[in-house]
Design a protein around this motif. Structure first.
Motif, PDB file in Angstrom:
ATOM      1  N   LEU A  98      44.419  89.519  36.329  1.00 45.24           N
ATOM      2  CA  LEU A  98      45.230  88.429  35.783  1.00 45.24           C
ATOM      3  C   LEU A  98      44.726  87.052  36.209  1.00 45.24           C
ATOM      4  O   LEU A  98      44.798  86.095  35.443  1.00 45.24           O
ATOM      5  N   LEU A  99      44.216  86.954  37.435  1.00 46.08           N
ATOM      6  CA  LEU A  99      43.793  85.657  37.964  1.00 46.08           C
ATOM      7  C   LEU A  99      42.304  85.389  37.813  1.00 46.08           C
ATOM      8  O   LEU A  99      41.901  84.239  37.674  1.00 46.08           O
ATOM      9  N   GLY A 100      41.492  86.426  37.849  1.00 51.21           N
ATOM     10  CA  GLY A 100      40.042  86.265  37.858  1.00 51.21           C
ATOM     11  C   GLY A 100      39.438  86.142  36.476  1.00 51.21           C
ATOM     12  O   GLY A 100      38.433  86.781  36.172  1.00 51.21           O
ATOM     13  N   ARG A 101      40.031  85.326  35.634  1.00 53.52           N
ATOM     14  CA  ARG A 101      39.544  85.094  34.270  1.00 53.52           C
ATOM     15  C   ARG A 101      39.845  83.644  33.903  1.00 53.52           C
ATOM     16  O   ARG A 101      40.655  82.992  34.561  1.00 53.52           O
ATOM     17  N   PRO A 102      39.203  83.135  32.860  1.00 48.12           N
ATOM     18  CA  PRO A 102      39.474  81.753  32.468  1.00 48.12           C
ATOM     19  C   PRO A 102      40.969  81.531  32.252  1.00 48.12           C
ATOM     20  O   PRO A 102      41.639  82.348  31.605  1.00 48.12           O
ATOM     21  N   ASP A 103      41.471  80.475  32.818  1.00 45.35           N
ATOM     22  CA  ASP A 103      42.874  80.073  32.757  1.00 45.35           C
ATOM     23  C   ASP A 103      43.802  80.958  33.584  1.00 45.35           C
ATOM     24  O   ASP A 103      45.014  80.783  33.532  1.00 45.35           O
ATOM     25  N   GLY A 104      43.259  81.889  34.359  1.00 50.95           N
ATOM     26  CA  GLY A 104      44.091  82.732  35.219  1.00 50.95           C
ATOM     27  C   GLY A 104      44.904  81.906  36.204  1.00 50.95           C
ATOM     28  O   GLY A 104      46.050  82.227  36.504  1.00 50.95           O
ATOM     29  N   PHE A 105      44.312  80.848  36.736  1.00 49.37           N
ATOM     30  CA  PHE A 105      45.025  79.908  37.599  1.00 49.37           C
ATOM     31  C   PHE A 105      45.503  78.708  36.800  1.00 49.37           C
ATOM     32  O   PHE A 105      46.664  78.317  36.885  1.00 49.37           O
ATOM     33  N   ALA A 116      37.165  77.262  40.024  1.00 47.02           N
ATOM     34  CA  ALA A 116      36.558  77.797  41.251  1.00 47.02           C
ATOM     35  C   ALA A 116      37.372  78.985  41.759  1.00 47.02           C
ATOM     36  O   ALA A 116      36.814  80.021  42.150  1.00 47.02           O
ATOM     37  N   ALA A 117      38.692  78.853  41.745  1.00 48.47           N
ATOM     38  CA  ALA A 117      39.557  79.957  42.178  1.00 48.47           C
ATOM     39  C   ALA A 117      39.390  81.153  41.252  1.00 48.47           C
ATOM     40  O   ALA A 117      39.291  82.297  41.714  1.00 48.47           O
ATOM     41  N   GLU A 118      39.348  80.899  39.943  1.00 49.32           N
ATOM     42  CA  GLU A 118      39.183  81.988  38.968  1.00 49.32           C
ATOM     43  C   GLU A 118      37.851  82.706  39.161  1.00 49.32           C
ATOM     44  O   GLU A 118      37.772  83.930  39.009  1.00 49.32           O
ATOM     45  N   ALA A 119      36.811  81.957  39.533  1.00 49.13           N
ATOM     46  CA  ALA A 119      35.494  82.568  39.765  1.00 49.13           C
ATOM     47  C   ALA A 119      35.467  83.370  41.062  1.00 49.13           C
ATOM     48  O   ALA A 119      34.767  84.386  41.157  1.00 49.13           O
ATOM     49  N   ALA A 120      36.229  82.942  42.055  1.00 49.22           N
ATOM     50  CA  ALA A 120      36.208  83.603  43.359  1.00 49.22           C
ATOM     51  C   ALA A 120      37.011  84.896  43.386  1.00 49.22           C
ATOM     52  O   ALA A 120      36.619  85.869  44.035  1.00 49.22           O
TER      53      ALA A 120
END
Length: 185
Positions: free
Chosen positions: A14-21, A61-65
């Motif tokens: 849910l978070l590790g994708r574009p716009d997840g955060f 950056a958060a989504e990429a991490a």
């Protein structure tokens, strides 16, 4: 163990994708404290685009991490002891999340920081943020732990991840069989 892993996997997806955060008001990473107020001044002086770029970069950056968390979270599930399992079963609605945080927060922080650093260094305001935040921190206007954008975003990414794991855990505890399948399919 399967439900424990399922909640973590769902949170990462849910978070590790574009716009997840960025598009999730529960975990979106804003500028901290007084810098959010300072951003208003920048917006009025025609710097809106740069502020938006910085906030977007922080969240990207958060989504990429976050995908980097998958392996460590699964390893934490595999290393679950009987005593840990009993504590989780008898624990509150977020006992699994607390277990994950205790086992993985430090190593995930170490994994996330270089990814966040790489992503935020591409934005022109990142260095200015660190300079301004450092001064603001010295004046007590920004928390010391928020004075470095890379460390701030890393911490907020971890907070968002554990929050989302907690939300998934609550759903699974309410409906252990049916929950999560729509997220993971």
């Amino acid at each position: 163990r399967a439900n424990t892993e399922r909640g973590a996997t769902a949170a990462v997806s849910l978070l590790g994708r574009p716009d997840g955060f960025l598009k999730n008001p529960k975990v979106v990473i804003p500028l901290p404290g007084v810098l959010k107020d300072a951003a208003q001044i920048l917006k009025f002086s025609g710097q809106q685009k740069k502020v938006d770029e910085l906030v977007t970069a922080m969240n990207r950056a958060a989504e990429a991490a976050v995908p980097e968390a998958q392996a460590l979270l699964i390893e934490a599930v595999k290393s679950l002891s009987v005593a840990d399992a009993v504590k989780i079963v008898r624990g509150n609605d977020t006992a699994v999340t607390q277990y994950f945080s205790g086992k993985t927060r430090v190593p995930l922080g170490e994994k996330f920081l270089p990814i966040v650093t790489d992503a935020t260094e591409k934005v022109s305001l990142a260095d200015k943020y660190n300079a301004v935040a450092g001064k603001a921190s010295g004046l007590g206007l920004v928390k010391k732990e928020d004075a470095n954008i890379q460390q701030y975003v890393t911490r907020k990414a971890l907070d968002g991840l554990y929050w989302m794991i907690g939300e998934e855990e609550k759903k699974i505890r309410r409906d252990p069989v049916g929950t999560g399948s729509d997220i993971l399919s």
